[in-house]
Every structure is written in C-alpha cells, then in structure tokens.
Design a protein around this motif. Structure first.
Motif, PDB file in Angstrom:
ATOM      1  N   ARG A 121      -1.691  -1.850  -2.497  1.00 49.47           N
ATOM      2  CA  ARG A 121      -2.989  -2.117  -1.868  1.00 49.47           C
ATOM      3  C   ARG A 121      -4.083  -2.169  -2.927  1.00 49.47           C
ATOM      4  O   ARG A 121      -4.873  -3.126  -2.988  1.00 49.47           O
TER       5      ARG A 121
ATOM      6  N   ALA B 277      -8.249   4.240   3.515  1.00 48.50           N
ATOM      7  CA  ALA B 277      -8.560   2.845   3.812  1.00 48.50           C
ATOM      8  C   ALA B 277      -9.224   2.671   5.174  1.00 48.50           C
ATOM      9  O   ALA B 277     -10.091   1.810   5.336  1.00 48.50           O
ATOM     10  N   VAL B 278      -8.821   3.481   6.158  1.00 49.70           N
ATOM     11  CA  VAL B 278      -9.251   3.258   7.541  1.00 49.70           C
ATOM     12  C   VAL B 278     -10.490   4.066   7.907  1.00 49.70           C
ATOM     13  O   VAL B 278     -11.278   3.666   8.761  1.00 49.70           O
ATOM     14  N   ARG B 279     -10.680   5.201   7.241  1.00 53.16           N
ATOM     15  CA  ARG B 279     -11.802   6.084   7.605  1.00 53.16           C
ATOM     16  C   ARG B 279     -13.136   5.360   7.523  1.00 53.16           C
ATOM     17  O   ARG B 279     -13.998   5.525   8.386  1.00 53.16           O
TER      18      ARG B 279
ATOM     19  N   PRO C  57     -13.998   1.472   6.853  1.00 47.42           N
ATOM     20  CA  PRO C  57     -13.673   0.090   6.489  1.00 47.42           C
ATOM     21  C   PRO C  57     -14.763  -0.517   5.600  1.00 47.42           C
ATOM     22  O   PRO C  57     -15.950  -0.455   5.933  1.00 47.42           O
TER      23      PRO C  57
ATOM     24  N   GLN D  82      -7.839  -3.886   3.763  1.00 47.43           N
ATOM     25  CA  GLN D  82      -7.119  -2.682   3.324  1.00 47.43           C
ATOM     26  C   GLN D  82      -6.126  -2.198   4.375  1.00 47.43           C
ATOM     27  O   GLN D  82      -4.949  -1.964   4.084  1.00 47.43           O
ATOM     28  N   LYS D  83      -6.635  -2.031   5.606  1.00 43.64           N
ATOM     29  CA  LYS D  83      -5.778  -1.498   6.668  1.00 43.64           C
ATOM     30  C   LYS D  83      -4.597  -2.424   6.932  1.00 43.64           C
ATOM     31  O   LYS D  83      -3.465  -1.973   7.088  1.00 43.64           O
ATOM     32  N   THR D  84      -4.861  -3.720   6.970  1.00 41.10           N
ATOM     33  CA  THR D  84      -3.791  -4.670   7.246  1.00 41.10           C
ATOM     34  C   THR D  84      -2.730  -4.640   6.156  1.00 41.10           C
ATOM     35  O   THR D  84      -1.524  -4.672   6.429  1.00 41.10           O
TER      36      THR D  84
ATOM     37  N   TYR E 128     -11.469  -5.433   6.586  1.00 35.01           N
ATOM     38  CA  TYR E 128     -10.234  -5.178   7.334  1.00 35.01           C
ATOM     39  C   TYR E 128      -8.975  -5.396   6.493  1.00 35.01           C
ATOM     40  O   TYR E 128      -7.869  -5.133   6.958  1.00 35.01           O
TER      41      TYR E 128
ATOM     42  N   LEU F 264      -3.716   5.534   3.896  1.00 41.30           N
ATOM     43  CA  LEU F 264      -4.182   4.962   5.160  1.00 41.30           C
ATOM     44  C   LEU F 264      -5.500   5.599   5.600  1.00 41.30           C
ATOM     45  O   LEU F 264      -6.424   4.912   6.051  1.00 41.30           O
TER      46      LEU F 264
ATOM     47  N   PHE G  94      -0.555  -1.364   6.574  1.00 39.84           N
ATOM     48  CA  PHE G  94       0.409  -1.442   7.674  1.00 39.84           C
ATOM     49  C   PHE G  94       1.563  -2.384   7.294  1.00 39.84           C
ATOM     50  O   PHE G  94       2.727  -2.103   7.571  1.00 39.84           O
TER      51      PHE G  94
END
Length: 338
Positions: A239, A27-29, A31, A102-104, A100, A24, A107
């Motif tokens: 992912r 992926a989020v650090r 985008p 990756q993050k989706t 977006y 996470l 989760f």
C-alpha cells in the motif's frame, strides 16, 4: 526444509494479521490522499519489519534459511512492482478518488494474501507428492517470461477478469462512491459501488500474478513457511509502496524485460533441480546465494538502464505488460466513460 513448530506458525500468522489490521486502521480511520513523506515512512517501516523478520529466521534456521527467505522476499518484492503497475491502471480506469485508494488497496491485498496462502499450500502438497512439479513450475515460468516479453507494451484488461464480470452480473453498479462504502442502497435496491469492483479487480488480478510469483519463490526455497512469509512481508508494504513510486513507475521502461529475465532464470533453475534430483546427479544446480546475486544485478541494471533511457527519451513511458493479448470487445460492450 526447516522444522517450524506450530507455535511459530501461529505467532507469525498473528503478527501478519496484526500488521494488516494496524495498516487498515491507519488507512481507514482518516481517509485522505497519501503524501510522499507519509508513503516513505510506511515503506521504510514495512521494509524494516521484513528485514528484522529475516534476521530472526537467520538466527533460528541458520544462513541457509536466512538466505532463502531474503531471496524469496526480494523476488516477491520485485514482482510486486509489476502488480503496482496494474493497481495504477485499475485506480485510473475506475476513477477512484485518492482518499479511498488506501482502503481499497488494503482490502484487495488482504484478499490476495489469503488466496496466495491457498495456492502455496497446493504447491507445497504437489511438490511432496510429485517430483516432476519442479519441472512443471519451471516450464510455467519460462512460458510466462516469453509471454511477458511478447506483450510487454500492452496493458492488461483489468475490467475483463472472470470475477469482475461475475460481480457486475450479481449487483447493479452505481456511479456514486457512497462515502467509500463497497455496497450501498439506491432507490430501495442494493448496489455495488465502484470500490467493490476495484477491490475485486485488484484481488483477482493479483491471483494471476501469483501463478508465476509463487512458483518463482519455490525456485529459491522449497520451504512452505519461507514461501508464505516471503509473500506476506512483500505484500504488507505494498500500500505504502504504491503511493511512494506511483510517479516513478512509468519511468521503468525496461522493468518487464528485467522481470522476464528473472522468471526465465528461475525457471531454468527449477528445471535443473528436477534433472539433478530425478535424472542424474551430474547435472549441476544453481545455488540460492548465486540466484540472489543474479536477481539483484538484473534489478539494479534494469532500473539504471530504464532511468538512463527515459532521461534521453522523456516521451517514452513504461507499460504494465500482459500475459495475453487484450481481447477486443464489441463497441457496445465498452464501459461508459465517467
């Protein structure tokens, strides 16, 4: 069934949570759209982690436990490819920007793993309480295989799941992604962004797949620890695998047929196990090493046949397949195109 001490459960769950958090953060650090090189690296990394964990199981529980883990992991990994088909449809249907996705996905996968853990616990309890659970699991898998064959050229209705419909009723849905947030404020009211609906669609759709994949893993191992870890390590690299084979998916035109055969084979295996244990010992069982070999042969043949078919007929494209006929909605209910 192997005897797993509490500390081993805690350590394994801690490792899985740690890997998810690490994934996470990656992926989020920052985008961004995931390239082939990055997707390949992380896919190899998570496959290596799953294999190393299997070797630890083999060393600690012997060849039987190791073979059952690897069989379950391969079954889950192969069935998860069908999940990827649906993920591609969801991302396309909701027009999710690549930065977006990756993050989706993460989760959604995390929610799916939590829900699967609940289903595994329920399945393990049912097996301990009722001997005919294997018969029910076997019949469910055979029914699923038949449905998958019947509707192999159809796309699942990812916008018509119960949870997606409930989310649309609870929150007004914005057309704006609001910088990748799932909830935002517009004109003084709280709204859901398309990412929240995508997250719910991924998680709820995966639960439907789990209703056949979890009985399938119980078909190669009856140990809850091995069923859980096979599911977890198969989902962990999903992912990266999504971005790695996104373009290849549409070429696997025979995938639904191959998965149907695998589900039917494991269904027969479960029914034979029930008959062997509860009716007469004279009815043979299918050993796990043979199951592993059959599954591998089916997957390799399906992939090779698909690539040969598409080479000669490049206009053909694979479909995700569906377990039920898509419900026709009135014209006014169709979602507005963006």
């Amino acid at each position: 069934m192997i005897d797993v001490p509490v500390w081993a459960w805690v350590a394994t769950i801690g490792l899985i949570i740690g890997l998810f958090v690490f994934d996470l953060v990656v992926a989020v650090r920052r985008p961004h759209a995931v390239g082939l090189r990055e997707a390949t690296f992380w896919s190899v990394f998570y496959i290596a982690v799953a294999v190393l964990f299997g070797l630890v199981v083999w060393a600690a529980a012997g060849s039987t436990g190791g073979t059952e883990y690897f069989s379950g992991w391969i079954v889950e990994k192969s069935l998860s490819v069908d999940n990827l088909f649906v993920f591609v449809i969801i991302m396309s249907r909701f027009a999710v920007p690549q930065e977006y996705q990756q993050k989706t996905l993460l989760f959604g996968i995390a929610a799916a793993l939590i829900l699967r853990a609940v289903l595994i616990a329920v399945g393990a309890a049912a097996i301990n309480l009722f001997s005919f659970t294997f018969l029910i699991f076997g019949l469910v898998l055979i029914w699923t295989a038949v449905q998958l064959i019947r509707h192999r050229n159809e796309e699942p209705d990812v916008e018509d799941t119960f949870f997606v419909r409930r989310a649309r009723k609870l929150f007004p849905v914005s057309d704006d992604f609001h910088g990748g947030r799932m909830l935002a404020h517009e004109d003084g009211r709280r709204v859901a962004t398309p990412l929240l609906i995508v997250f719910i669609a991924i998680g709820s759709t995966d639960v439907l797949f789990a209703l056949d994949s979890i009985p399938a893993v119980f078909g190669v191992t009856k140990d809850p620890f091995l069923v859980f870890t096979a599911n977890a390590f198969a989902l962990l690299g999903l992912r990266a695998l999504y971005f790695l084979i996104e373009g290849l998916l549409e070429r696997l035109v025979y995938l639904s047929i191959g998965l149907s055969i695998i589900l039917a084979f494991i269904g027969v295996k479960l029914i034979l196990h029930f008959l062997h244990e509860d009716v007469t010992k004279s009815i043979p069982e299918i050993p796990t090493p043979l199951s592993l070999g059959v599954i591998m042969v089916i997957l390799l043949f399906t992939t090779a046949a698909s690539l040969v078919r598409v080479h000669h007929h490049p206009e053909e494209k694979a479909h995700a397949g569906s377990l039920r006929k898509r419900r026709e909605r009135p014209r006014e209910e169709e979602p507005a195109a963006r």
